[in-house]
Scaffold this motif. Structure first.
Motif, PDB file in Angstrom:
ATOM      1  N   GLY A 340       0.792  -1.218   0.000  1.00 31.58           N
ATOM      2  CA  GLY A 340       0.000   0.000   0.000  1.00 31.58           C
ATOM      3  C   GLY A 340       0.825   1.269   0.000  1.00 31.58           C
ATOM      4  N   SER A 345       1.013   1.142  -6.585  1.00 31.56           N
ATOM      5  CA  SER A 345       0.409  -0.077  -6.052  1.00 31.56           C
ATOM      6  C   SER A 345      -0.672   0.320  -5.056  1.00 31.56           C
ATOM      7  CB  SER A 345       1.474  -0.959  -5.403  1.00 31.56           C
ATOM      8  OG  SER A 345       0.941  -2.208  -5.030  1.00 31.56           O
ATOM      9  N   SER A 346      -1.166  -0.648  -4.298  1.00 34.56           N
ATOM     10  CA  SER A 346      -2.187  -0.372  -3.288  1.00 34.56           C
ATOM     11  C   SER A 346      -2.174  -1.493  -2.265  1.00 34.56           C
ATOM     12  CB  SER A 346      -3.580  -0.277  -3.933  1.00 34.56           C
ATOM     13  OG  SER A 346      -4.052  -1.561  -4.295  1.00 34.56           O
ATOM     14  N   SER A 347      -3.027  -1.362  -1.242  1.00 29.44           N
ATOM     15  CA  SER A 347      -3.082  -2.367  -0.181  1.00 29.44           C
ATOM     16  C   SER A 347      -3.754  -3.656  -0.646  1.00 29.44           C
ATOM     17  CB  SER A 347      -3.813  -1.816   1.043  1.00 29.44           C
ATOM     18  OG  SER A 347      -5.148  -1.483   0.717  1.00 29.44           O
TER      19      SER A 347
END
Length: 398
Positions: A340, A345-347
């Protein structure tokens, strides 16, 4: 179950990078449970136990005396790798070299695909330069399209361009011919850097490298990391390859003793342990394929093809990676890299380091029990993936 609150706090306080393993161990010291580390991308098969024993026997001298100058150590490394020492510059980790590349060679703007290794975005921003970030499309599996990237560099007017090959965190690898085409298309830039820090883990290994081309081109640097390949992150050593003039500019800026005695000792041990090193890479490649297969059997979880010693996975819909990370740590003693805090990108994504099969089995069990457990224990609604063996086993246990 481990009380993982202190460890979790370290992750929440971090920025683009994971906390150090020493900090994590200190934070987890009271739990009494060893960490199974899927976070820090080490080579689990190298150095060999014999090498550690040899290093231990030399510890007093290593800690007592100054190392040789960097030129002496680089000359030995060049002899082992078959490189011209005038084209090689060794640094105290690849991040030291990234820092000097930024200070010496990057003028106003740097282009880099994201998500990628955080220092390529952070370093130039910290020195007030513009960082042009080319978003790798999730829909295409984060594969870099060289032509589209060249168009992006042109449109932004970037004078420096970077690619990581394989890329971190997804492990995507451009074939050598595609990288050479990109270098040809960008030959008028001030600088193009190909970060090959994880290339040794690729199926084709050094054959995918463009380091032989870097020494012939006026604006190309290839960056390599020894710590990642050798499983010795703590030693802090890496190197770059470039034409003698470009390499000389970086070398002249570095302190004479920028490498420590551990780095010197390991470099001078490599000749006699080269076969064991090659075997370790083959084992990591086998483990990677097996790990991808096991992860691919978990419902709703997507594993991306990788040529690094890690696997990038997208979690099922509705799962927060930070929550999963904390649960895996607290309930199973498993440490994972939730992405995250990575730009691009992300969690919803984890980067999972390739580890031996016994550890992967532990990881898969932890993921099954955390994601798909019945009642309130699972992170996903029940029923989920009915008919899948992983879910059926958990339902039967319940």
């Amino acid at each position: 179950m481990a009380d993982a609150g202190n460890v979790t706090a370290l992750f929440r306080a971090s920025t683009a990078h994971s906390p150090s393993y020493s900090a994590l161990n200190r934070a987890a010291a009271d739990s009494g449970q060893p960490l199974v580390d899927f976070c820090i991308p080490c080579n689990p098969y190298f150095p060999t136990p014999e090498m550690y024993e040899e290093l231990g026997g030399r510890l007093r001298d290593i800690l007592t005396y100054y190392p040789s100058g960097a030129d002496t150590i680089a000359a030995e490394l060049s002899a082992v790798l078959g490189l011209n020492p005038q084209t090689v510059v060794m640094g105290n980790g690849s991040t030291e070299l990234i820092t000097w590349i930024d200070h010496l060679l990057v003028r106003d703007a740097l282009a880099v695909p994201v998500p990628t290794f955080g220092r390529w975005t952070d370093q130039s921003m910290e020195t007030g330069k513009r960082v042009d970030m080319y978003l790798l499309p999730e829909a295409d599996g984060f594969v870099l399209d060289p032509s589209a990237y060249v168009d992006f560099v042109r449109a932004r007017g970037s004078r420096t361009a970077v690619i990581c090959n394989p890329n971190n965190p997804d492990g995507g690898l451009l074939p050598r011919r595609s990288v050479l085409a990109l270098l040809d298309a960008l030959q008028d830039l001030d600088l193009v850097v190909v970060d090959e820090s994880f290339l040794e883990f690729a199926d084709a290994g050094p054959e995918s490298s463009v380091s032989d081309e870097a020494v012939l081109r006026p604006n190309v640097i290839v960056l390599r990391s020894l710590g990642k390949n050798f499983g010795l992150h703590g030693v802090r050593f890496g190197y770059l390859v470039a034409n003698p003039g470009l390499a000389g500019r970086v070398r002249a800026a570095l302190p004479k003793w920028n490498l420590n005695s551990f780095a010197e000792t390991v470099v001078f041990m490599l000749k006699q342990h080269r076969h064991a090193y090659d075997l370790s890479l083959r084992q990591v490649r086998r483990d990677r394929q097996e790990m991808i297969w096991h992860l691919g059997r978990l419902p709703g979880l997507t594993s991306y093809p990788s040529q690094g010693n890690f696997v990038y996975v997208r979690l099922p819909d509705g799962v927060d990676g930070a929550v999963l990370r904390d649960r895996l740590l607290a309930e199973h003693g498993i440490l994972v890299r939730e992405c995250g805090n990575k730009i691009g990108s992300s969690s919803r994504f984890l980067r999972l380091v390739v580890r031996p099969p016994v550890d992967v089995e532990h990881l898969v069990i932890g993921l099954e029990q955390t994601l798909y457990a019945t009642g309130d224990a699972g992170l996903l609604p029940v029923p989920y993936g009915t008919g899948h063996p992983a879910v059926d086993r958990l339902v039967m246990r319940a």
